[in-house]
Design an enzyme around this catalytic site. Structure first.
Site, PDB file in Angstrom:
ATOM      1  N   ASP A  91       0.941  -1.223   0.065  1.00 61.66           N
ATOM      2  CA  ASP A  91      -0.102  -0.043   0.128  1.00 61.66           C
ATOM      3  C   ASP A  91       0.768   1.303  -0.001  1.00 61.66           C
ATOM      4  OD1 ASP A  91      -1.961   1.592   0.354  1.00 61.66           O
ATOM      5  OD2 ASP A  91      -3.082   0.561   1.949  1.00 61.66           O
ATOM      6  N   ASP A 132     -10.191   3.551  -1.064  1.00 62.46           N
ATOM      7  CA  ASP A 132     -10.854   2.596  -0.402  1.00 62.46           C
ATOM      8  C   ASP A 132     -12.306   2.580  -0.541  1.00 62.46           C
ATOM      9  OD1 ASP A 132      -8.275   2.117   0.855  1.00 62.46           O
ATOM     10  OD2 ASP A 132      -8.658   2.641   2.682  1.00 62.46           O
TER      11      ASP A 132
END
Length: 502
Positions: free
Chosen positions: A266, A327
Protein backbone atom coordinates in the site's frame (compact mmCIF):
# COMPACT_ATOMS: atom_id res chain seq x y z
CA UNK A 1 11.22 56.59 38.84
CA UNK A 2 10.25 59.78 37.05
CA UNK A 3 8.26 59.47 33.79
CA UNK A 4 11.18 60.77 31.76
CA UNK A 5 13.53 58.21 33.29
CA UNK A 6 10.98 55.39 32.75
CA UNK A 7 10.64 56.29 29.08
CA UNK A 8 14.41 56.29 28.69
CA UNK A 9 14.65 52.85 30.32
CA UNK A 10 12.00 51.38 28.05
CA UNK A 11 13.76 52.83 25.03
CA UNK A 12 17.02 51.27 26.24
CA UNK A 13 15.39 47.83 26.60
CA UNK A 14 13.87 48.08 23.13
CA UNK A 15 17.24 48.96 21.66
CA UNK A 16 18.85 46.01 23.49
CA UNK A 17 16.42 43.56 21.80
CA UNK A 18 16.31 44.54 18.12
CA UNK A 19 13.53 43.24 15.91
CA UNK A 20 14.40 39.99 14.13
CA UNK A 21 15.76 40.34 10.60
CA UNK A 22 14.56 38.52 7.49
CA UNK A 23 17.99 36.89 7.23
CA UNK A 24 17.23 35.12 10.52
CA UNK A 25 15.03 32.65 8.60
CA UNK A 26 17.99 31.11 6.79
CA UNK A 27 19.45 27.86 8.10
CA UNK A 28 18.38 24.71 9.93
CA UNK A 29 15.43 24.76 12.33
CA UNK A 30 14.59 21.93 14.70
CA UNK A 31 11.07 20.82 15.60
CA UNK A 32 10.34 19.36 19.04
CA UNK A 33 10.66 15.61 18.34
CA UNK A 34 7.43 13.64 18.44
CA UNK A 35 6.31 10.22 17.29
CA UNK A 36 2.98 11.72 16.25
CA UNK A 37 2.06 12.11 12.60
CA UNK A 38 3.85 13.31 10.52
CA UNK A 39 6.96 13.00 12.73
CA UNK A 40 8.36 16.48 12.15
CA UNK A 41 12.16 16.58 12.29
CA UNK A 42 13.51 19.84 10.95
CA UNK A 43 13.06 22.65 8.48
CA UNK A 44 15.71 24.16 6.24
CA UNK A 45 15.56 27.52 4.50
CA UNK A 46 18.19 28.94 2.16
CA UNK A 47 18.57 31.74 -0.32
CA UNK A 48 20.66 32.02 -3.47
CA UNK A 49 20.59 33.99 -6.69
CA UNK A 50 17.45 32.14 -7.78
CA UNK A 51 15.59 33.09 -4.61
CA UNK A 52 14.40 31.30 -1.49
CA UNK A 53 13.95 27.54 -1.21
CA UNK A 54 13.24 25.15 1.62
CA UNK A 55 12.11 21.76 2.89
CA UNK A 56 10.28 20.30 5.86
CA UNK A 57 11.70 16.92 6.89
CA UNK A 58 9.39 14.32 8.43
CA UNK A 59 9.44 10.66 9.48
CA UNK A 60 6.46 9.86 7.24
CA UNK A 61 7.15 11.67 3.98
CA UNK A 62 10.85 12.45 4.03
CA UNK A 63 11.77 15.89 2.71
CA UNK A 64 8.64 17.76 1.71
CA UNK A 65 9.53 20.68 -0.57
CA UNK A 66 8.24 24.14 0.20
CA UNK A 67 6.33 25.31 -2.86
CA UNK A 68 5.48 28.89 -3.81
CA UNK A 69 7.82 30.03 -1.02
CA UNK A 70 7.69 33.74 -0.21
CA UNK A 71 9.76 35.47 2.47
CA UNK A 72 9.11 39.02 3.62
CA UNK A 73 9.20 40.95 6.89
CA UNK A 74 10.46 38.10 9.03
CA UNK A 75 7.81 35.68 7.79
CA UNK A 76 7.92 32.79 5.35
CA UNK A 77 4.77 31.61 3.62
CA UNK A 78 4.73 28.40 1.56
CA UNK A 79 2.68 25.44 0.41
CA UNK A 80 3.17 21.86 1.64
CA UNK A 81 1.68 18.66 0.26
CA UNK A 82 2.21 15.00 1.14
CA UNK A 83 2.15 13.74 -2.44
CA UNK A 84 -1.55 12.86 -2.44
CA UNK A 85 -3.07 14.37 -5.59
CA UNK A 86 -6.57 14.16 -4.09
CA UNK A 87 -5.66 16.72 -1.42
CA UNK A 88 -4.90 20.38 -2.18
CA UNK A 89 -1.59 21.80 -0.90
CA UNK A 90 -1.88 23.50 2.49
CA UNK A 91 -0.57 26.94 3.44
CA UNK A 92 2.15 27.01 6.11
CA UNK A 93 3.79 30.01 7.75
CA UNK A 94 7.04 30.41 9.68
CA UNK A 95 7.33 33.67 11.60
CA UNK A 96 10.41 34.92 13.44
CA UNK A 97 9.81 35.52 17.13
CA UNK A 98 12.08 35.86 20.12
CA UNK A 99 12.05 32.11 20.75
CA UNK A 100 13.02 31.16 17.21
CA UNK A 101 10.38 30.46 14.56
CA UNK A 102 6.68 29.96 15.10
CA UNK A 103 5.48 27.46 12.48
CA UNK A 104 1.84 26.76 11.67
CA UNK A 105 0.15 24.73 8.95
CA UNK A 106 -1.89 21.64 8.17
CA UNK A 107 -1.05 18.25 6.72
CA UNK A 108 -3.70 15.59 6.16
CA UNK A 109 -5.89 15.97 9.27
CA UNK A 110 -3.13 17.27 11.54
CA UNK A 111 -2.71 20.94 12.49
CA UNK A 112 0.87 21.93 13.20
CA UNK A 113 1.56 24.76 15.66
CA UNK A 114 5.14 24.58 16.87
CA UNK A 115 8.02 26.67 18.14
CA UNK A 116 11.17 25.59 16.33
CA UNK A 117 14.71 26.32 17.47
CA UNK A 118 17.77 27.07 15.42
CA UNK A 119 20.09 24.14 14.78
CA UNK A 120 23.30 23.54 12.92
CA UNK A 121 24.75 21.35 10.22
CA UNK A 122 25.52 18.60 12.73
CA UNK A 123 21.80 18.51 13.60
CA UNK A 124 20.93 18.45 9.91
CA UNK A 125 23.15 15.42 9.36
CA UNK A 126 21.69 13.66 12.40
CA UNK A 127 18.08 14.30 11.38
CA UNK A 128 18.44 13.90 7.62
CA UNK A 129 15.95 11.53 6.04
CA UNK A 130 17.87 8.59 4.56
CA UNK A 131 17.35 8.25 0.82
CA UNK A 132 16.98 4.61 -0.22
CA UNK A 133 17.96 3.83 -3.82
CA UNK A 134 15.50 2.51 -6.38
CA UNK A 135 16.38 -0.22 -8.89
CA UNK A 136 17.00 0.27 -12.57
CA UNK A 137 13.88 -0.23 -14.72
CA UNK A 138 13.19 -3.87 -15.52
CA UNK A 139 10.36 -6.10 -16.70
CA UNK A 140 9.49 -9.19 -14.69
CA UNK A 141 8.21 -12.22 -16.55
CA UNK A 142 4.84 -13.78 -15.65
CA UNK A 143 5.16 -16.47 -12.97
CA UNK A 144 1.86 -18.30 -13.46
CA UNK A 145 0.24 -17.15 -10.21
CA UNK A 146 -3.34 -15.84 -10.05
CA UNK A 147 -4.70 -17.47 -13.23
CA UNK A 148 -8.11 -16.44 -11.88
CA UNK A 149 -8.89 -13.54 -9.50
CA UNK A 150 -7.70 -14.29 -5.94
CA UNK A 151 -10.42 -15.15 -3.42
CA UNK A 152 -10.25 -15.01 0.36
CA UNK A 153 -10.71 -12.75 3.37
CA UNK A 154 -8.98 -9.56 4.50
CA UNK A 155 -9.06 -7.95 7.92
CA UNK A 156 -9.26 -4.23 7.11
CA UNK A 157 -12.91 -3.56 6.26
CA UNK A 158 -14.18 -5.01 9.52
CA UNK A 159 -11.29 -4.70 11.97
CA UNK A 160 -9.06 -1.92 10.57
CA UNK A 161 -5.81 -2.00 12.58
CA UNK A 162 -7.43 -3.72 15.59
CA UNK A 163 -6.50 -7.22 14.44
CA UNK A 164 -4.70 -9.98 16.37
CA UNK A 165 -3.48 -13.56 16.15
CA UNK A 166 -6.52 -15.07 17.86
CA UNK A 167 -8.98 -13.36 15.53
CA UNK A 168 -7.06 -14.48 12.45
CA UNK A 169 -7.09 -18.09 13.67
CA UNK A 170 -10.82 -17.95 14.40
CA UNK A 171 -11.55 -16.45 11.00
CA UNK A 172 -9.55 -19.24 9.36
CA UNK A 173 -11.59 -21.82 11.28
CA UNK A 174 -14.88 -20.20 10.25
CA UNK A 175 -13.81 -19.93 6.63
CA UNK A 176 -13.57 -23.72 6.70
CA UNK A 177 -16.65 -24.51 8.80
CA UNK A 178 -18.90 -22.15 6.85
CA UNK A 179 -18.10 -23.89 3.58
CA UNK A 180 -16.58 -20.75 2.09
CA UNK A 181 -13.15 -22.32 1.74
CA UNK A 182 -14.64 -25.07 -0.39
CA UNK A 183 -16.47 -22.42 -2.42
CA UNK A 184 -13.08 -21.01 -3.41
CA UNK A 185 -12.12 -18.48 -0.71
CA UNK A 186 -8.58 -19.55 0.18
CA UNK A 187 -6.56 -16.55 1.38
CA UNK A 188 -6.54 -15.21 4.94
CA UNK A 189 -4.96 -11.76 4.64
CA UNK A 190 -3.77 -9.68 7.58
CA UNK A 191 -3.98 -6.02 6.59
CA UNK A 192 -2.45 -3.05 8.42
CA UNK A 193 -1.78 -3.25 12.15
CA UNK A 194 0.43 -6.32 12.66
CA UNK A 195 3.80 -4.54 12.60
CA UNK A 196 6.04 -3.81 15.55
CA UNK A 197 9.50 -2.29 15.38
CA UNK A 198 12.74 -3.36 13.77
CA UNK A 199 15.37 -5.25 15.72
CA UNK A 200 19.07 -4.36 15.87
CA UNK A 201 19.55 -6.40 12.70
CA UNK A 202 16.94 -4.30 10.89
CA UNK A 203 14.46 -7.18 10.63
CA UNK A 204 10.79 -6.29 11.10
CA UNK A 205 9.15 -7.75 14.20
CA UNK A 206 5.39 -8.20 14.69
CA UNK A 207 3.77 -6.36 17.56
CA UNK A 208 2.60 -8.00 20.78
CA UNK A 209 -0.77 -8.99 19.26
CA UNK A 210 1.09 -11.40 16.94
CA UNK A 211 3.53 -13.40 19.06
CA UNK A 212 4.65 -15.86 16.37
CA UNK A 213 3.99 -15.20 12.69
CA UNK A 214 5.49 -18.49 11.52
CA UNK A 215 3.22 -20.43 13.89
CA UNK A 216 0.22 -18.44 12.66
CA UNK A 217 1.07 -19.19 9.03
CA UNK A 218 1.44 -22.88 9.86
CA UNK A 219 -1.99 -22.84 11.56
CA UNK A 220 -3.65 -21.32 8.49
CA UNK A 221 -1.85 -23.66 6.09
CA UNK A 222 -2.95 -26.69 8.12
CA UNK A 223 -6.56 -25.79 7.28
CA UNK A 224 -5.98 -25.91 3.56
CA UNK A 225 -5.69 -22.13 3.30
CA UNK A 226 -3.07 -19.57 2.31
CA UNK A 227 -2.07 -16.50 4.29
CA UNK A 228 -1.28 -12.93 3.32
CA UNK A 229 0.35 -9.86 4.84
CA UNK A 230 0.46 -6.10 4.31
CA UNK A 231 3.21 -3.49 4.03
CA UNK A 232 4.07 -0.19 2.36
CA UNK A 233 6.96 1.10 0.23
CA UNK A 234 6.95 4.14 2.52
CA UNK A 235 8.40 4.50 6.03
CA UNK A 236 4.94 4.25 7.58
CA UNK A 237 1.80 2.33 6.71
CA UNK A 238 -1.52 4.12 6.41
CA UNK A 239 -2.29 3.35 10.07
CA UNK A 240 1.14 4.58 11.18
CA UNK A 241 2.95 1.27 11.61
CA UNK A 242 6.41 0.39 10.28
CA UNK A 243 6.66 0.26 6.49
CA UNK A 244 9.28 -1.36 4.27
CA UNK A 245 11.16 1.76 3.17
CA UNK A 246 14.90 1.06 3.20
CA UNK A 247 14.30 -2.61 4.07
CA UNK A 248 12.46 -3.91 1.02
CA UNK A 249 14.60 -6.96 0.26
CA UNK A 250 14.99 -7.78 3.95
CA UNK A 251 11.23 -7.65 4.52
CA UNK A 252 10.55 -9.85 1.50
CA UNK A 253 12.91 -12.47 2.91
CA UNK A 254 11.23 -12.23 6.31
CA UNK A 255 7.74 -12.65 4.87
CA UNK A 256 8.88 -15.68 2.89
CA UNK A 257 10.61 -17.23 5.90
CA UNK A 258 7.41 -16.86 7.92
CA UNK A 259 5.59 -18.75 5.17
CA UNK A 260 3.36 -16.05 3.72
CA UNK A 261 1.72 -16.46 0.33
CA UNK A 262 0.37 -12.98 -0.49
CA UNK A 263 1.50 -9.38 -0.01
CA UNK A 264 -0.61 -6.25 -0.28
CA UNK A 265 1.74 -3.30 -0.83
CA UNK A 266 0.00 0.00 0.00
CA UNK A 267 1.58 3.28 -1.17
CA UNK A 268 0.59 5.25 1.98
CA UNK A 269 3.46 7.48 3.14
CA UNK A 270 5.41 6.48 0.05
CA UNK A 271 3.39 8.97 -1.96
CA UNK A 272 5.32 11.79 -0.29
CA UNK A 273 8.66 10.26 -1.26
CA UNK A 274 7.95 8.70 -4.67
CA UNK A 275 6.43 11.75 -6.30
CA UNK A 276 6.67 10.86 -9.99
CA UNK A 277 4.97 8.06 -11.89
CA UNK A 278 8.34 6.49 -12.71
CA UNK A 279 9.42 6.54 -9.06
CA UNK A 280 6.18 4.87 -7.97
CA UNK A 281 6.59 2.20 -10.59
CA UNK A 282 10.18 1.52 -9.54
CA UNK A 283 9.16 1.32 -5.87
CA UNK A 284 6.65 -1.41 -6.75
CA UNK A 285 9.14 -3.10 -9.05
CA UNK A 286 11.64 -3.23 -6.19
CA UNK A 287 9.31 -5.28 -4.00
CA UNK A 288 8.23 -7.39 -6.96
CA UNK A 289 11.85 -8.31 -7.62
CA UNK A 290 12.48 -8.90 -3.91
CA UNK A 291 9.54 -11.30 -3.64
CA UNK A 292 10.69 -13.24 -6.69
CA UNK A 293 14.21 -13.45 -5.26
CA UNK A 294 12.96 -15.27 -2.15
CA UNK A 295 12.00 -18.30 -4.24
CA UNK A 296 8.58 -18.45 -2.58
CA UNK A 297 5.49 -18.10 -4.78
CA UNK A 298 3.80 -14.99 -3.37
CA UNK A 299 0.78 -13.27 -4.90
CA UNK A 300 1.59 -9.55 -5.15
CA UNK A 301 -1.20 -6.98 -4.74
CA UNK A 302 -0.40 -3.41 -5.80
CA UNK A 303 -2.33 -0.80 -3.83
CA UNK A 304 -1.60 2.64 -5.24
CA UNK A 305 -5.23 3.62 -5.83
CA UNK A 306 -5.34 3.24 -9.61
CA UNK A 307 -2.96 6.09 -10.35
CA UNK A 308 -0.58 6.38 -13.28
CA UNK A 309 -2.48 3.85 -15.43
CA UNK A 310 -1.22 1.06 -13.20
CA UNK A 311 -2.98 -1.61 -15.27
CA UNK A 312 -0.57 -0.94 -18.13
CA UNK A 313 2.50 -1.77 -16.01
CA UNK A 314 1.28 -3.75 -13.02
CA UNK A 315 2.27 -7.10 -14.53
CA UNK A 316 5.69 -5.82 -15.54
CA UNK A 317 6.64 -5.12 -11.90
CA UNK A 318 5.48 -8.56 -10.77
CA UNK A 319 1.94 -7.61 -9.74
CA UNK A 320 -0.98 -10.04 -9.93
CA UNK A 321 -3.69 -7.50 -9.06
CA UNK A 322 -3.78 -3.73 -8.78
CA UNK A 323 -6.24 -1.40 -7.13
CA UNK A 324 -8.31 0.79 -9.42
CA UNK A 325 -9.49 3.23 -6.76
CA UNK A 326 -9.29 4.49 -3.20
CA UNK A 327 -10.84 2.55 -0.33
CA UNK A 328 -14.37 1.20 -0.57
CA UNK A 329 -16.87 1.99 2.20
CA UNK A 330 -19.90 0.01 3.35
CA UNK A 331 -22.41 2.24 1.55
CA UNK A 332 -24.22 1.76 -1.73
CA UNK A 333 -22.97 5.03 -3.22
CA UNK A 334 -19.36 4.11 -2.45
CA UNK A 335 -19.66 0.58 -3.82
CA UNK A 336 -21.58 1.67 -6.92
CA UNK A 337 -19.31 4.63 -7.60
CA UNK A 338 -16.31 2.30 -7.66
CA UNK A 339 -17.83 -0.74 -9.35
CA UNK A 340 -19.63 1.06 -12.16
CA UNK A 341 -17.21 3.89 -12.81
CA UNK A 342 -13.73 3.17 -11.35
CA UNK A 343 -13.27 -0.46 -12.25
CA UNK A 344 -10.14 -0.22 -14.41
CA UNK A 345 -9.52 -0.79 -18.09
CA UNK A 346 -10.86 -4.21 -19.18
CA UNK A 347 -8.06 -4.42 -21.74
CA UNK A 348 -5.45 -4.70 -18.98
CA UNK A 349 -7.14 -7.52 -17.02
CA UNK A 350 -6.91 -11.25 -17.54
CA UNK A 351 -5.19 -14.39 -16.27
CA UNK A 352 -2.23 -13.46 -14.08
CA UNK A 353 -3.22 -9.80 -13.61
CA UNK A 354 -6.52 -8.31 -12.40
CA UNK A 355 -8.18 -4.96 -11.88
CA UNK A 356 -9.00 -4.72 -8.17
CA UNK A 357 -11.92 -2.43 -7.17
CA UNK A 358 -11.17 -3.24 -3.49
CA UNK A 359 -12.51 -5.70 -0.95
CA UNK A 360 -16.08 -6.84 -0.43
CA UNK A 361 -18.34 -5.23 2.16
CA UNK A 362 -21.00 -7.96 2.09
CA UNK A 363 -22.20 -8.73 5.62
CA UNK A 364 -20.93 -5.60 7.32
CA UNK A 365 -24.42 -4.14 7.65
CA UNK A 366 -24.28 -0.89 5.74
CA UNK A 367 -26.26 -2.04 2.71
CA UNK A 368 -29.46 -3.94 2.05
CA UNK A 369 -29.51 -7.51 0.80
CA UNK A 370 -30.41 -6.27 -2.69
CA UNK A 371 -27.47 -3.85 -2.61
CA UNK A 372 -25.09 -6.58 -1.47
CA UNK A 373 -26.40 -8.80 -4.29
CA UNK A 374 -25.56 -6.00 -6.70
CA UNK A 375 -22.10 -5.77 -5.08
CA UNK A 376 -21.42 -9.47 -5.68
CA UNK A 377 -22.92 -9.40 -9.17
CA UNK A 378 -20.85 -6.43 -10.25
CA UNK A 379 -17.59 -7.78 -8.79
CA UNK A 380 -18.19 -11.15 -10.50
CA UNK A 381 -18.85 -9.46 -13.83
CA UNK A 382 -15.68 -7.40 -13.43
CA UNK A 383 -13.55 -10.52 -12.83
CA UNK A 384 -12.56 -8.78 -9.60
CA UNK A 385 -10.70 -10.41 -6.72
CA UNK A 386 -13.25 -11.55 -4.12
CA UNK A 387 -11.82 -10.65 -0.73
CA UNK A 388 -14.36 -10.93 2.05
CA UNK A 389 -14.30 -8.05 4.50
CA UNK A 390 -16.81 -9.12 7.15
CA UNK A 391 -16.58 -10.95 10.49
CA UNK A 392 -17.05 -14.56 9.45
CA UNK A 393 -17.78 -15.56 13.06
CA UNK A 394 -21.12 -13.75 13.08
CA UNK A 395 -22.40 -14.25 9.52
CA UNK A 396 -26.13 -14.65 8.95
CA UNK A 397 -27.41 -17.44 6.69
CA UNK A 398 -28.38 -14.76 4.16
CA UNK A 399 -24.81 -13.46 4.06
CA UNK A 400 -23.41 -16.94 3.59
CA UNK A 401 -25.88 -17.56 0.77
CA UNK A 402 -24.73 -14.41 -1.01
CA UNK A 403 -21.06 -15.21 -0.62
CA UNK A 404 -21.08 -18.88 -1.52
CA UNK A 405 -23.36 -18.85 -4.59
CA UNK A 406 -21.45 -21.20 -6.87
CA UNK A 407 -22.91 -19.79 -10.08
CA UNK A 408 -21.80 -16.26 -9.23
CA UNK A 409 -18.35 -17.46 -8.18
CA UNK A 410 -18.02 -19.49 -11.40
CA UNK A 411 -18.54 -16.33 -13.44
CA UNK A 412 -15.97 -14.41 -11.38
CA UNK A 413 -13.49 -17.28 -11.71
CA UNK A 414 -14.12 -18.01 -15.36
CA UNK A 415 -10.91 -19.20 -17.02
CA UNK A 416 -11.23 -16.87 -20.02
CA UNK A 417 -10.66 -13.96 -17.64
CA UNK A 418 -12.49 -11.33 -19.70
CA UNK A 419 -13.79 -8.38 -17.71
CA UNK A 420 -17.37 -7.29 -18.44
CA UNK A 421 -18.24 -4.17 -20.37
CA UNK A 422 -21.23 -1.87 -20.15
CA UNK A 423 -23.42 -2.56 -23.20
CA UNK A 424 -26.33 -0.22 -22.64
CA UNK A 425 -27.25 2.57 -20.25
CA UNK A 426 -30.70 4.11 -19.99
CA UNK A 427 -30.75 6.57 -17.13
CA UNK A 428 -30.33 4.47 -13.99
CA UNK A 429 -30.66 1.16 -15.86
CA UNK A 430 -27.51 -0.56 -17.12
CA UNK A 431 -26.77 -3.82 -18.94
CA UNK A 432 -23.32 -5.40 -18.76
CA UNK A 433 -22.04 -8.38 -20.75
CA UNK A 434 -19.13 -10.77 -20.21
CA UNK A 435 -18.05 -13.64 -22.52
CA UNK A 436 -17.18 -16.91 -20.77
CA UNK A 437 -14.75 -19.71 -21.57
CA UNK A 438 -17.41 -22.31 -22.50
CA UNK A 439 -18.96 -20.02 -25.11
CA UNK A 440 -21.81 -18.86 -22.90
CA UNK A 441 -22.33 -15.21 -21.92
CA UNK A 442 -22.94 -13.62 -18.52
CA UNK A 443 -25.43 -10.76 -18.72
CA UNK A 444 -26.19 -8.50 -15.77
CA UNK A 445 -29.13 -6.10 -15.50
CA UNK A 446 -28.59 -3.35 -12.92
CA UNK A 447 -31.17 -0.94 -11.53
CA UNK A 448 -29.23 1.93 -10.01
CA UNK A 449 -32.41 3.89 -9.34
CA UNK A 450 -34.29 4.53 -6.12
CA UNK A 451 -37.45 2.64 -7.13
CA UNK A 452 -38.17 -0.77 -8.67
CA UNK A 453 -38.41 -0.93 -12.44
CA UNK A 454 -38.93 -3.34 -15.32
CA UNK A 455 -35.83 -4.07 -17.34
CA UNK A 456 -35.51 -6.06 -20.53
CA UNK A 457 -32.72 -7.10 -22.83
CA UNK A 458 -32.26 -8.26 -26.41
CA UNK A 459 -30.11 -11.21 -27.55
CA UNK A 460 -27.86 -8.70 -29.29
CA UNK A 461 -26.88 -7.30 -25.86
CA UNK A 462 -25.13 -10.63 -25.26
CA UNK A 463 -23.68 -10.74 -28.77
CA UNK A 464 -26.15 -13.47 -29.76
CA UNK A 465 -28.67 -13.75 -32.55
CA UNK A 466 -30.76 -16.34 -30.74
CA UNK A 467 -30.89 -17.55 -27.12
CA UNK A 468 -31.25 -21.29 -26.60
CA UNK A 469 -30.72 -21.56 -22.83
CA UNK A 470 -31.05 -19.08 -19.97
CA UNK A 471 -30.07 -19.56 -16.31
CA UNK A 472 -31.00 -17.21 -13.49
CA UNK A 473 -27.66 -17.39 -11.70
CA UNK A 474 -28.78 -16.15 -8.29
CA UNK A 475 -31.71 -18.56 -8.27
CA UNK A 476 -29.46 -21.30 -9.62
CA UNK A 477 -32.13 -22.66 -11.97
CA UNK A 478 -32.86 -22.53 -15.71
CA UNK A 479 -35.52 -20.07 -16.80
CA UNK A 480 -37.58 -19.75 -19.95
CA UNK A 481 -35.15 -19.14 -22.81
CA UNK A 482 -37.62 -16.72 -24.31
CA UNK A 483 -37.89 -14.52 -21.23
CA UNK A 484 -36.60 -10.99 -21.78
CA UNK A 485 -37.96 -8.89 -18.90
CA UNK A 486 -37.50 -8.73 -15.11
CA UNK A 487 -38.78 -6.44 -12.39
CA UNK A 488 -35.69 -5.36 -10.48
CA UNK A 489 -35.80 -3.72 -7.05
CA UNK A 490 -34.13 -0.40 -6.29
CA UNK A 491 -30.33 -0.80 -6.29
CA UNK A 492 -30.87 -4.41 -7.35
CA UNK A 493 -29.51 -6.70 -10.04
CA UNK A 494 -30.33 -9.78 -12.10
CA UNK A 495 -27.52 -12.05 -13.26
CA UNK A 496 -28.10 -14.37 -16.22
CA UNK A 497 -26.02 -17.00 -18.00
CA UNK A 498 -27.02 -17.33 -21.63
CA UNK A 499 -26.22 -19.77 -24.38
CA UNK A 500 -27.20 -19.43 -27.99
CA UNK A 501 -26.21 -18.71 -31.55
CA UNK A 502 -23.83 -15.83 -32.32
Amino acid sequence: MKPAHLAAALLSLTAAAPAPRVADLSGVWLFPRSEEFPGLRMMRLSRDAAGWRGTVTTDWYGDMPMRALEVAGGKARFLIDNGNPRLPPRIWTATVDRAGLHVTGDIWERHVDAEVKRGGEADARRLAFPLAPLPAPATLRPDGLAPTPPMGWSSWNRFAAAIDDRTVREIADHLVSSGLRDAGYRFINIDDGWQGTRGPDGAIRPNARFPDMKALADYVHARGLKIGLYSSPGPKTCAGFTGSYGHVEQDARTFAAWGFDYLKYDLCSGEGIFRTASQVRLAYQQMGQALRATGRRIVYSLCQYGRDRVGTWGRDVGGHLWRTTGDIEDRYDSMAGIGFDKDGDPATAGPGGWNDPDMLEVGNGGMSEDEYRTHMTLWAMLAAPLMLGNDLRTMSPATIALLENRGVIAIDQDALGRQARRIRKDGEAEIWSRPLADGSVALALFNRGETAREMSFAPEDAGLSRIEALVDVWAGVPDNAGRRSWKIPAHGAVLLRLRGQP
